[in-house]
Design a protein around this motif. Structure first.
Motif, PDB file in Angstrom:
ATOM      1  N   PHE A 411       0.839  -1.193   0.000  1.00 47.73           N
ATOM      2  CA  PHE A 411       0.000   0.000   0.000  1.00 47.73           C
ATOM      3  C   PHE A 411       0.881   1.253   0.000  1.00 47.73           C
ATOM      4  N   VAL A 412       1.027   1.844  -1.155  1.00 47.58           N
ATOM      5  CA  VAL A 412       1.922   2.991  -1.330  1.00 47.58           C
ATOM      6  C   VAL A 412       1.500   4.162  -0.453  1.00 47.58           C
ATOM      7  N   SER A 413       0.193   4.368  -0.313  1.00 49.08           N
ATOM      8  CA  SER A 413      -0.285   5.519   0.451  1.00 49.08           C
ATOM      9  C   SER A 413       0.101   5.456   1.921  1.00 49.08           C
ATOM     10  N   GLY A 414       0.486   4.276   2.418  1.00 53.69           N
ATOM     11  CA  GLY A 414       0.856   4.161   3.824  1.00 53.69           C
ATOM     12  C   GLY A 414       2.331   4.334   4.102  1.00 53.69           C
ATOM     13  N   LYS A 415       3.119   4.680   3.099  1.00 52.12           N
ATOM     14  CA  LYS A 415       4.560   4.827   3.308  1.00 52.12           C
ATOM     15  C   LYS A 415       4.877   6.158   3.997  1.00 52.12           C
ATOM     16  N   PRO A 416       6.029   6.239   4.662  1.00 55.73           N
ATOM     17  CA  PRO A 416       6.358   7.425   5.465  1.00 55.73           C
ATOM     18  C   PRO A 416       6.281   8.727   4.686  1.00 55.73           C
ATOM     19  N   THR A 417       5.677   9.724   5.285  1.00 55.25           N
ATOM     20  CA  THR A 417       5.582  11.134   4.872  1.00 55.25           C
ATOM     21  C   THR A 417       4.604  11.389   3.736  1.00 55.25           C
ATOM     22  N   GLY A 418       4.151  10.361   3.017  1.00 50.67           N
ATOM     23  CA  GLY A 418       3.360  10.597   1.817  1.00 50.67           C
ATOM     24  C   GLY A 418       2.088  11.371   2.060  1.00 50.67           C
ATOM     25  N   LEU A 419       1.329  11.009   3.079  1.00 51.37           N
ATOM     26  CA  LEU A 419       0.061  11.682   3.358  1.00 51.37           C
ATOM     27  C   LEU A 419       0.290  13.027   4.039  1.00 51.37           C
ATOM     28  N   PHE A 420       1.330  13.116   4.836  1.00 58.50           N
ATOM     29  CA  PHE A 420       1.635  14.422   5.432  1.00 58.50           C
ATOM     30  C   PHE A 420       1.913  15.447   4.336  1.00 58.50           C
ATOM     31  N   ASN A 421       2.761  15.087   3.392  1.00 59.75           N
ATOM     32  CA  ASN A 421       3.144  16.035   2.343  1.00 59.75           C
ATOM     33  C   ASN A 421       1.965  16.473   1.489  1.00 59.75           C
ATOM     34  N   ALA A 422       1.078  15.531   1.161  1.00 60.47           N
ATOM     35  CA  ALA A 422       0.028  15.836   0.188  1.00 60.47           C
ATOM     36  C   ALA A 422      -1.292  16.235   0.819  1.00 60.47           C
ATOM     37  N   MET A 423      -1.578  15.764   2.039  1.00 61.49           N
ATOM     38  CA  MET A 423      -2.884  16.033   2.644  1.00 61.49           C
ATOM     39  C   MET A 423      -2.812  16.991   3.826  1.00 61.49           C
ATOM     40  N   VAL A 424      -1.768  16.870   4.659  1.00 59.64           N
ATOM     41  CA  VAL A 424      -1.651  17.736   5.836  1.00 59.64           C
ATOM     42  C   VAL A 424      -0.985  19.057   5.494  1.00 59.64           C
ATOM     43  N   ALA A 425       0.138  19.004   4.782  1.00 61.45           N
ATOM     44  CA  ALA A 425       0.935  20.214   4.536  1.00 61.45           C
ATOM     45  C   ALA A 425       0.133  21.359   3.916  1.00 61.45           C
ATOM     46  N   PRO A 426      -0.782  21.109   2.966  1.00 59.62           N
ATOM     47  CA  PRO A 426      -1.541  22.233   2.402  1.00 59.62           C
ATOM     48  C   PRO A 426      -2.462  22.914   3.414  1.00 59.62           C
ATOM     49  N   CYS A 427      -2.657  22.307   4.580  1.00 59.11           N
ATOM     50  CA  CYS A 427      -3.532  22.894   5.603  1.00 59.11           C
ATOM     51  C   CYS A 427      -2.786  23.738   6.617  1.00 59.11           C
ATOM     52  N   LEU A 428      -1.457  23.722   6.590  1.00 62.43           N
ATOM     53  CA  LEU A 428      -0.685  24.258   7.707  1.00 62.43           C
ATOM     54  C   LEU A 428      -0.827  25.760   7.895  1.00 62.43           C
ATOM     55  N   SER A 429      -1.259  26.475   6.886  1.00 65.35           N
ATOM     56  CA  SER A 429      -1.473  27.913   7.046  1.00 65.35           C
ATOM     57  C   SER A 429      -2.884  28.240   7.515  1.00 65.35           C
ATOM     58  N   TYR A 430      -3.738  27.229   7.569  1.00 66.24           N
ATOM     59  CA  TYR A 430      -5.132  27.446   7.961  1.00 66.24           C
ATOM     60  C   TYR A 430      -5.238  27.456   9.477  1.00 66.24           C
ATOM     61  N   THR A 431      -5.810  28.497  10.033  1.00 65.27           N
ATOM     62  CA  THR A 431      -5.948  28.617  11.475  1.00 65.27           C
ATOM     63  C   THR A 431      -7.038  27.672  11.972  1.00 65.27           C
ATOM     64  N   VAL A 432      -6.688  26.814  12.935  1.00 70.61           N
ATOM     65  CA  VAL A 432      -7.647  25.845  13.453  1.00 70.61           C
ATOM     66  C   VAL A 432      -7.665  25.900  14.981  1.00 70.61           C
ATOM     67  N   LYS A 433      -8.739  25.357  15.549  1.00 75.24           N
ATOM     68  CA  LYS A 433      -8.879  25.354  17.007  1.00 75.24           C
ATOM     69  C   LYS A 433      -8.245  24.137  17.643  1.00 75.24           C
ATOM     70  N   GLY A 434      -8.291  22.995  16.954  1.00 72.03           N
ATOM     71  CA  GLY A 434      -7.746  21.785  17.535  1.00 72.03           C
ATOM     72  C   GLY A 434      -7.767  20.634  16.558  1.00 72.03           C
ATOM     73  N   VAL A 435      -7.259  19.482  17.011  1.00 72.14           N
ATOM     74  CA  VAL A 435      -7.148  18.277  16.193  1.00 72.14           C
ATOM     75  C   VAL A 435      -7.824  17.123  16.902  1.00 72.14           C
ATOM     76  N   LEU A 436      -8.646  16.377  16.179  1.00 72.63           N
ATOM     77  CA  LEU A 436      -9.171  15.101  16.647  1.00 72.63           C
ATOM     78  C   LEU A 436      -8.368  14.009  15.952  1.00 72.63           C
ATOM     79  N   TRP A 437      -7.796  13.088  16.724  1.00 68.71           N
ATOM     80  CA  TRP A 437      -6.914  12.054  16.159  1.00 68.71           C
ATOM     81  C   TRP A 437      -7.462  10.677  16.519  1.00 68.71           C
ATOM     82  N   TYR A 438      -7.809   9.888  15.505  1.00 69.05           N
ATOM     83  CA  TYR A 438      -8.327   8.523  15.697  1.00 69.05           C
ATOM     84  C   TYR A 438      -7.530   7.612  14.769  1.00 69.05           C
ATOM     85  N   GLN A 439      -6.492   6.989  15.318  1.00 64.56           N
ATOM     86  CA  GLN A 439      -5.570   6.185  14.512  1.00 64.56           C
ATOM     87  C   GLN A 439      -4.778   5.285  15.451  1.00 64.56           C
ATOM     88  N   GLY A 440      -4.166   4.264  14.921  1.00 65.81           N
ATOM     89  CA  GLY A 440      -3.328   3.381  15.717  1.00 65.81           C
ATOM     90  C   GLY A 440      -3.440   1.935  15.305  1.00 65.81           C
TER      91      GLY A 440
END
Length: 655
Positions: A411-440
């Motif tokens: 599963f290529v999408s699960g390799k290190p940094t791939g989702l951070f770079n493409a899905m998280v990084a474009p959000c980093l300038s957006y002001t947010v109140k908090g993060v809900l994290w459900y993973q593990g």
């Protein structure tokens, strides 16, 4: 400025990897129609234009909007040498709809409509955060009948990965308000959290959903956060080669196709008279019928009687979950097919297909890895609104084709940094109140590293988001066991790692042991998961006087073979045991590390446990199983104590 206009436009297009430049001005997809901006001070808007260009952003009332009397908010800046610009609004009050207008000195112009101001949360993780409302429709049918709710808005980012550095924008993402047409695609946890937050805060709620099934924490972290994990960095270096990635994807597709094609070609079929039918009790595991480690295709059939009152009527066919893929026929007609094990089999039998009297259901089941089953504990029935026919009991089976296991998919999408770079990084300038994290769940192959990984992820996201105290609400994994080894400690260890993340300031962890389903990786009670996360947000982030934690262990003492544990359940409140059970969730071990179920009693906020065979207990565990069900401790608000493991040194201790 040293560059021709067309060269600058092309440069901006290349740097943003795809976005079109309208009149020399680009805005990210997050700043598009329907967005929700975070209320309060320092809310950021940003984009690209020509170098050293004056930029003005104006947030004003939309025509006919409820807040048309509010004054416009205007801020200005100038882009840098690369054309990047950002503006911080001084203070935004909740409300909407508004219009966001951005202009440049060179005539660039963009207007974003239907903008709201309220509370914005990132909802991130893997499949249980991604799971859409459509999957829980039958549990919460009333949610699909609600009126349109424009104040709950979801920004869903579609699957995308990149291993060569952060991207500026998402390839596929959009804001949607909640309506009867859109609710089915909303993440269930995100939706219910939004409902609870809207009821409590009475302001618009924006939910940025960054989730993808089957993904480990490493996929959601940047390279800098993984430098002490050489295997992750080594993997990353391979996947930075686009040709290698392409070859891996093609290899996955080719091997899977070859495996399935061979089964299709060699399958002796449903009507092969040379192979007799044998009986099998279903639901259940194929191995119980002597088919342990079976891979390939198997045909299952069952005759059932339909009363005259159901004949020729449309009906529903529920077949729990099947491992792994199926094609299902009723009276020779294909009524549904599913291509992997996790989705519930909920098929429609069309009008006119059911006969009065005898009918037959046939399932062609393909088993990938030797763990074929009709999952026990699920619903297997044909039914209408008024009548129901159970399909449990004796079935017949015939092997179509037996072979080796299916090739493992990379599963290529699960390799290190791939989702951070493409899905998280474009959000980093957006002001947010908090993060809900459900993973593990996908880190259970190496649970020893999860404590460090989760804490690194939290601190890293805070750093790159430039919000030092960015709050995190972590959903601890619920109970689950059917696909786990009986004595495996992987899930308990991950829950323990999640609990320890709460030692970081502005991190809350919700306990969900009682919300799981032992036979399903994707339990349906997402509403209560979201309620507990909303309670944590209200208590930790907004400082409301609500109880959002379960009983907490404050100390323990060993006297002989007895261990006494002292809990805090809140001022003046007492702990209790779920379902009135005893101390079944506790286990004790001696020097040899072999754990035994403890005996015990609960009184007020004290738990006493012992085991006659152990003269000197050295280790104690609570709730440290894949799916503990009995003896769970909770407070008067119904919130559970988090699982823990203690080494009982020195006779007493404080946590």
């Amino acid at each position: 400025m040293g560059n021709k206009m067309e060269d600058v436009k092309e440069s901006i297009i290349q740097q943003t990897k795809g976005p079109t430049l309208g009149e020399q001005l680009w805005l990210p997809k997050l700043l598009s129609d329907g967005c929700v901006l975070q209320q309060g001070e320092g809310t950021r808007v940003w984009g690209k234009t020509l170098p050293y260009m004056g930029v003005t952003a104006e947030l004003g009332a939309a025509r006919g909007g409820l807040d048309s009397e509010l004054p416009d908010i205007v801020s200005s800046t100038r882009s840098d040498s690369k054309g990047d610009w950002q503006i911080l609004f001084p203070e935004l009050k909740p409300g909407g709809p508004f219009s966001l207008t951005v202009r440049t000195e060179s005539g660039g112009f963009r207007r974003v409509e239907d903008v709201y101001v309220g509370e914005v949360f990132v909802c991130a993780g893997q499949s249980n955060m991604e799971l859409p409302m459509e999957r829980v429709r039958d549990r919460y049918p009333e949610e699909f009948e609600r009126m349109e709710e424009p104040l709950i808005r979801l920004y869903k980012v579609r699957e995308q990965y990149d291993f060569n550095g952060p991207l500026m924008d998402h390839e596929k993402a959009e804001w949607k308000g909640c309506s009867k047409e859109s609710i089915g695609g909303f993440s269930a946890v995100s939706y219910f959290f939004g409902r609870y937050l809207l009821e409590d805060r009475k302001v618009p709620v924006g939910l940025i959903n960054l989730s993808l099934g089957g993904t480990p924490a490493e996929a959601w972290m940047g390279r800098e956060a993984l430098l002490s994990y050489p295997e992750a960095i080594e993997t990353l270096e391979k996947y930075r080669d686009s040709n290698f990635v392409k070859e891996q994807i093609q290899r996955n597709e080719r091997l899977q196709k070859e495996w399935h094609d061979r089964i299709d070609e060699e399958d002796s079929g449903f009507k092969n008279l040379e192979k007799p039918w044998k009986e099998i009790q279903l639901p259940g595991f194929l191995e119980d019928a002597g088919l342990g480690n079976f891979c390939g295709s198997i045909w299952l059939k069952k005759k059932f009687q339909v009363p005259e009152t159901m004949a020729k009527k449309a009906a529903k066919l529920w077949l729990g979950t099947l491992v792994d893929s199926d094609r299902t026929y009723v009276n020779g007609v294909l009524v549904g097919e599913t291509f992997y094990q996790y989705p519930p089999r909920k098929y429609q039998i069309p009008e006119g297909l059911l006969n009065c009297g005898e009918n037959e259901i046939v399932i062609r089941l393909v088993c990938d890895n030797g763990k074929g089953r009709m999952t026990p504990g699920k619903i297997y029935a044909v039914f209408t609104e008024t009548e129901r026919i159970s399909l449990e009991g004796v079935w017949e089976y015939r092997v179509g084709f037996s072979c080796g296991p299916a090739p493992q998919t990379d599963f290529v999408s699960g390799k290190p940094t791939g989702l951070f770079n493409a899905m998280v990084a474009p959000c980093l300038s957006y002001t947010v109140k908090g993060v809900l994290w459900y993973q593990g769940e996908s880190n259970d192959k190496n649970p020893y590293t999860y404590k460090d990984l989760l804490q690194r992820l939290i601190l890293y996201w805070r750093e790159v988001w430039k919000q030092e105290r960015l709050p995190f609400v972590v959903a601890q994994l619920p109970g689950f066991s059917i696909d786990l080894k009986k004595d495996s400690q992987a899930w308990p260890m991950i829950r323990d790692a999640q609990a320890q993340a709460a030692r970081i300031p502005d991190v809350a962890v919700t306990v969900n042991l009682d919300l799981g389903e032992w036979n399903d990786l994707h339990p349906l009670n997402k509403k209560e998961v979201a309620r507990r996360m909303a309670l944590a947000a209200r208590g930790m982030i907004y400082g409301e006087p609500v109880v959002y934690k379960g009983p907490e262990l404050r100390g323990w003492k060993v006297t002989g073979n007895r261990v006494e544990l002292f809990f805090d359940a809140g001022e003046g409140k007492k702990i209790r045991v779920k379902d009135g059970a005893g101390a079944e969730a506790f286990q004790l071990a001696g020097d040899d590390g072999v754990f035994y179920r403890a005996e015990g009693q609960v009184k007020d906020n004290q738990v006493s446990v012992w085991r006659k065979e152990l003269e000197k207990p050295m280790y104690l565990r609570y709730g440290y199983e894949n799916a503990p069900q009995k003896g769970l401790l909770l407070n008067e608000e119904g919130l559970l104590a988090s699982p823990f493991c203690l080494k009982l040194e020195g006779g007493e201790g404080l946590v």
